[in-house]
Structures are given as structure tokens and as C-alpha cells.
Motif scaffolding. Structure first.
Motif, PDB file in Angstrom:
ATOM      1  N   GLY A  78       0.794  -1.217   0.000  1.00 17.69           N
ATOM      2  CA  GLY A  78       0.000   0.000   0.000  1.00 17.69           C
ATOM      3  C   GLY A  78       0.830   1.273   0.000  1.00 17.69           C
ATOM      4  O   GLY A  78       1.675   1.468   0.874  1.00 17.69           O
ATOM      5  N   GLY A  79       0.587   2.120  -0.967  1.00 17.47           N
ATOM      6  CA  GLY A  79       1.207   3.442  -0.994  1.00 17.47           C
ATOM      7  C   GLY A  79       0.174   4.499  -0.665  1.00 17.47           C
ATOM      8  O   GLY A  79      -0.148   5.355  -1.497  1.00 17.47           O
ATOM      9  N   ASN A  80      -0.383   4.413   0.556  1.00 16.59           N
ATOM     10  CA  ASN A  80      -1.355   5.405   0.998  1.00 16.59           C
ATOM     11  C   ASN A  80      -0.677   6.380   1.960  1.00 16.59           C
ATOM     12  O   ASN A  80       0.523   6.304   2.204  1.00 16.59           O
ATOM     13  CB  ASN A  80      -2.582   4.730   1.630  1.00 16.59           C
ATOM     14  CG  ASN A  80      -2.217   3.832   2.796  1.00 16.59           C
ATOM     15  OD1 ASN A  80      -1.497   4.231   3.708  1.00 16.59           O
ATOM     16  ND2 ASN A  80      -2.709   2.600   2.789  1.00 16.59           N
ATOM     17  N   VAL A  81      -1.466   7.284   2.524  1.00 14.37           N
ATOM     18  CA  VAL A  81      -0.889   8.350   3.346  1.00 14.37           C
ATOM     19  C   VAL A  81      -0.127   7.815   4.554  1.00 14.37           C
ATOM     20  O   VAL A  81       0.803   8.463   5.039  1.00 14.37           O
ATOM     21  CB  VAL A  81      -1.993   9.341   3.782  1.00 14.37           C
ATOM     22  CG1 VAL A  81      -2.973   8.666   4.742  1.00 14.37           C
ATOM     23  CG2 VAL A  81      -1.400  10.593   4.411  1.00 14.37           C
ATOM     24  N   GLN A  82      -0.488   6.617   5.026  1.00 17.77           N
ATOM     25  CA  GLN A  82       0.175   6.080   6.205  1.00 17.77           C
ATOM     26  C   GLN A  82       1.623   5.681   5.932  1.00 17.77           C
ATOM     27  O   GLN A  82       2.441   5.652   6.843  1.00 17.77           O
ATOM     28  CB  GLN A  82      -0.617   4.878   6.729  1.00 17.77           C
ATOM     29  CG  GLN A  82      -1.975   5.287   7.298  1.00 17.77           C
ATOM     30  CD  GLN A  82      -2.793   4.109   7.754  1.00 17.77           C
ATOM     31  OE1 GLN A  82      -2.800   3.048   7.144  1.00 17.77           O
ATOM     32  NE2 GLN A  82      -3.518   4.279   8.843  1.00 17.77           N
ATOM     33  N   LEU A  87       1.117  12.454   0.598  1.00 18.48           N
ATOM     34  CA  LEU A  87      -0.204  12.344  -0.017  1.00 18.48           C
ATOM     35  C   LEU A  87      -1.294  13.041   0.785  1.00 18.48           C
ATOM     36  O   LEU A  87      -2.404  13.246   0.271  1.00 18.48           O
ATOM     37  CB  LEU A  87      -0.589  10.860  -0.165  1.00 18.48           C
ATOM     38  CG  LEU A  87       0.222  10.016  -1.146  1.00 18.48           C
ATOM     39  CD1 LEU A  87      -0.250   8.566  -1.098  1.00 18.48           C
ATOM     40  CD2 LEU A  87       0.088  10.561  -2.558  1.00 18.48           C
ATOM     41  N   ASN A  88      -1.009  13.407   2.012  1.00 17.71           N
ATOM     42  CA  ASN A  88      -2.038  13.977   2.876  1.00 17.71           C
ATOM     43  C   ASN A  88      -2.748  15.156   2.203  1.00 17.71           C
ATOM     44  O   ASN A  88      -2.109  16.066   1.683  1.00 17.71           O
ATOM     45  CB  ASN A  88      -1.397  14.448   4.193  1.00 17.71           C
ATOM     46  CG  ASN A  88      -2.417  14.709   5.276  1.00 17.71           C
ATOM     47  OD1 ASN A  88      -3.381  13.960   5.434  1.00 17.71           O
ATOM     48  ND2 ASN A  88      -2.213  15.775   6.038  1.00 17.71           N
ATOM     49  N   THR A  89      -4.074  15.103   2.196  1.00 14.46           N
ATOM     50  CA  THR A  89      -5.005  16.100   1.634  1.00 14.46           C
ATOM     51  C   THR A  89      -5.045  16.114   0.108  1.00 14.46           C
ATOM     52  O   THR A  89      -5.815  16.875  -0.471  1.00 14.46           O
ATOM     53  CB  THR A  89      -4.714  17.543   2.115  1.00 14.46           C
ATOM     54  OG1 THR A  89      -3.547  18.062   1.457  1.00 14.46           O
ATOM     55  CG2 THR A  89      -4.551  17.610   3.618  1.00 14.46           C
ATOM     56  N   LEU A  90      -4.263  15.274  -0.571  1.00 13.18           N
ATOM     57  CA  LEU A  90      -4.213  15.325  -2.027  1.00 13.18           C
ATOM     58  C   LEU A  90      -5.255  14.435  -2.705  1.00 13.18           C
ATOM     59  O   LEU A  90      -5.467  14.521  -3.914  1.00 13.18           O
ATOM     60  CB  LEU A  90      -2.814  14.949  -2.527  1.00 13.18           C
ATOM     61  CG  LEU A  90      -1.683  15.868  -2.063  1.00 13.18           C
ATOM     62  CD1 LEU A  90      -0.366  15.459  -2.708  1.00 13.18           C
ATOM     63  CD2 LEU A  90      -1.996  17.329  -2.388  1.00 13.18           C
ATOM     64  N   GLY A  91      -5.882  13.526  -1.944  1.00 11.89           N
ATOM     65  CA  GLY A  91      -6.968  12.732  -2.498  1.00 11.89           C
ATOM     66  C   GLY A  91      -6.547  11.679  -3.502  1.00 11.89           C
ATOM     67  O   GLY A  91      -7.281  11.382  -4.445  1.00 11.89           O
ATOM     68  N   LEU A  92      -5.372  11.089  -3.297  1.00 13.21           N
ATOM     69  CA  LEU A  92      -4.952  10.001  -4.178  1.00 13.21           C
ATOM     70  C   LEU A  92      -3.967   9.086  -3.462  1.00 13.21           C
ATOM     71  O   LEU A  92      -3.343   9.473  -2.465  1.00 13.21           O
ATOM     72  CB  LEU A  92      -4.323  10.542  -5.464  1.00 13.21           C
ATOM     73  CG  LEU A  92      -3.177  11.566  -5.363  1.00 13.21           C
ATOM     74  CD1 LEU A  92      -1.830  10.866  -5.248  1.00 13.21           C
ATOM     75  CD2 LEU A  92      -3.171  12.479  -6.569  1.00 13.21           C
ATOM     76  N   SER A  93      -3.864   7.845  -3.949  1.00 14.38           N
ATOM     77  CA  SER A  93      -2.911   6.873  -3.416  1.00 14.38           C
ATOM     78  C   SER A  93      -2.692   5.794  -4.470  1.00 14.38           C
ATOM     79  O   SER A  93      -3.384   5.756  -5.495  1.00 14.38           O
ATOM     80  CB  SER A  93      -3.403   6.254  -2.102  1.00 14.38           C
ATOM     81  OG  SER A  93      -4.675   5.649  -2.273  1.00 14.38           O
ATOM     82  N   ILE A  94      -1.720   4.913  -4.213  1.00 15.88           N
ATOM     83  CA  ILE A  94      -1.327   3.927  -5.219  1.00 15.88           C
ATOM     84  C   ILE A  94      -0.833   2.665  -4.525  1.00 15.88           C
ATOM     85  O   ILE A  94      -0.174   2.737  -3.485  1.00 15.88           O
ATOM     86  CB  ILE A  94      -0.243   4.527  -6.147  1.00 15.88           C
ATOM     87  CG1 ILE A  94       0.060   3.622  -7.331  1.00 15.88           C
ATOM     88  CG2 ILE A  94       1.029   4.846  -5.358  1.00 15.88           C
ATOM     89  CD1 ILE A  94       0.906   4.296  -8.406  1.00 15.88           C
ATOM     90  N   ILE A 167      -0.588  -2.279 -10.902  1.00 12.61           N
ATOM     91  CA  ILE A 167      -0.607  -1.054 -10.113  1.00 12.61           C
ATOM     92  C   ILE A 167      -2.058  -0.608 -10.012  1.00 12.61           C
ATOM     93  O   ILE A 167      -2.773  -0.561 -11.023  1.00 12.61           O
ATOM     94  CB  ILE A 167       0.238   0.056 -10.772  1.00 12.61           C
ATOM     95  CG1 ILE A 167       1.712  -0.359 -10.821  1.00 12.61           C
ATOM     96  CG2 ILE A 167       0.078   1.372 -10.022  1.00 12.61           C
ATOM     97  CD1 ILE A 167       2.369  -0.537  -9.468  1.00 12.61           C
ATOM     98  N   THR A 168      -2.507  -0.321  -8.803  1.00 15.46           N
ATOM     99  CA  THR A 168      -3.865   0.166  -8.602  1.00 15.46           C
ATOM    100  C   THR A 168      -3.796   1.565  -7.995  1.00 15.46           C
ATOM    101  O   THR A 168      -3.037   1.802  -7.053  1.00 15.46           O
ATOM    102  CB  THR A 168      -4.671  -0.771  -7.682  1.00 15.46           C
ATOM    103  OG1 THR A 168      -3.965  -0.964  -6.440  1.00 15.46           O
ATOM    104  CG2 THR A 168      -4.874  -2.125  -8.336  1.00 15.46           C
TER     105      THR A 168
END
Length: 222
Positions: A78-82, A87-94, A167-168
Motif C-alpha cells: 500500500g502506498g497510501n498516506v500512512q 499524499l495527505n489532503t491530495l486525495g490520491l494513493s497507489i 498497479i492500482t
């Protein structure tokens, strides 16, 4: 005059309504997540700009293959904000999805995001089920893409003979994930067996078998 007053009130109501629904314009270039405050209200507070470094905008986790040695034969990095605070506040992740031959990213949903699947390597059957109970699917090869609408149950299954990599991408910094078998048969505390036997119209022994399989299972998401 009455008509003009009504039009003004209607315009004001529409303005207030649309303002409440729309995302506000950002007041800064970025808001790198500060994980040390313990506050998480629709995201994380911003780190002081003076403490922001280039690495806050970098994530190398997708470069390495995930370990698919689990009951599902898959691994999701997971490439999310955690793990990617920029990415914080940008509304996207990968995410990176690795699936062994015959493996599956099991039935799951993302309550906070739509998803686009892009296959880098191999062959994947990708599908989702609509709220009208219609199943949509496609076998994807390298370079091909499929979209998963927000919140719908879906999966990816490796139909090929080699490892598959996808890639998602998501329109949320933290999409969340509900993995169906782990949620239904591995929750803590457990869902009452009577609820599950009635829901699936099977004997308690079947539910107990599923609980024994998924109660200690490791999620492919990490």
C-alpha cells in the motif's frame, strides 16, 4: 419585489449548498502528514513546512515484489498516506499488487475510493459486482486497464502461468479495505454463528470450518 427576493434566497441557498459540498481550495502548496499529534479527523494535521523534507514526497515501496506466500497467493503493497505522508489532503494513493499463478486478491471493497487497475506484467481476471447484482469482468494483459467504481465488491485473479503484477490507483489518500472472507469469518469478536448460518443457509459445521481457515489468516494487504 417578492419574486426578486425569492430568487435572491434561492441563489443564496444554492451557493451555501454547493460550497458545503465542494472541496475547499488549498491554502498551502502541500500538507505533509504529521503522525505525532494523534489527531485524525478526515486526514492528518500538517507538518510544519520548516520540517518538510524531500523524502516526504518519495515512496519506494512499489519497487519490490511482495511476498505471495499466503493462503490467497497475493500481496498488496500500500502506498497510501500512512506510508507516504506527502499524499495527505491530495486525495490520491497507489498500490502494488503481486499475485502468484492461481492466486487471488480476494473479494473486497474500498469504502472511500474508486480504483483503476493497470496490469504491468502477466494476466489478471478483474471483476466487480454492481448493486443490481450484475457481474462485470475482463481478462487484462500487460498495458491494459480496468476501473472499479467506489465501494463495490471486486477481485483480481491470476489466470496466467506466471506471476502477475498490477498497479492500482485510488482517488483517496486512504481508501480503506474490507476483505470479505476475513471480515465475515475472522472478525474479533466473531460474528455469531447463528447469524452466519442463516445468512448463508448452511450448517454450523461449514461456518466453523471457514472460521478455522480465516480466523488466523493473514491479510494480503500490508
Amino acid at each position: 419585489m417578492a419574486i426578486l427576493r425569492s430568487l435572491l434566497l434561492l441563489s443564496l441557498a444554492v451557493f451555501v449548498f454547493t460550497s458545503c459540498r465542494a472541496d475547499p481550495d488549498p491554502l498551502q502548496d502541500f500538507c505533509v502528514a504529521d503522525f505525532h499529534t494523534g489527531i485524525t479527523i478526515d486526514g492528518f494535521p500538517c507538518k510544519s513546512a520548516s520540517n518538510v523534507v524531500s523524502d516526504d514526497f518519495f515512496f519506494g515501496g512499489l519497487a519490490n515484489a511482495g511476498n505471495t506466500n499466503n493462503i490467497f497467493g497475493s500481496n498488496i503493497t500500500g502506498g497510501n498516506v500512512q506510508s507516504f505522508p506527502g499524499l495527505n489532503t491530495l486525495g490520491l494513493s497507489i498500490n502494488r499488487v503481486d499475485i502468484a499463478p492461481g492466486g487471488v486478491n480476494p473479494l473486497h471493497s474500498h469504502p472511500r475510493a474508486s480504483e483503476i487497475v493497470f496490469v504491468l506484467k502477466g494476466e489478471l481476471l478483474v471483476g466487480f459486482i454492481s448493486t443490481a447484482n450484475v457481474f462485470y469482468s475482463k481478462v487484462l494483459k500487460a498495458g491494459e486497464t480496468f476501473i472499479i467504481p467506489r465501494g463495490l465488491v471486486h477481485f483480481q485473479y491470476n489466470t496466467g502461468k506466471d506471476n502477475a503484477v498490477a498497479i492500482t490507483a485510488f482517488d483517496s489518500q486512504l481508501p480503506g479495505v474490507v476483505v470479505a472472507p476475513l471480515t465475515l469469518f475472522g472478525s474479533k469478536p466473531a460474528i455469531p454463528i447463528d447469524v452466519l448460518t442463516k445468512t448463508f443457509q448452511v450448517d454450523a459445521s461449514v461456518i466453523q470450518l471457514l472460521m478455522s481457515k480465516f480466523g488466523q489468516a493473514t491479510s494480503p494487504y500490508n
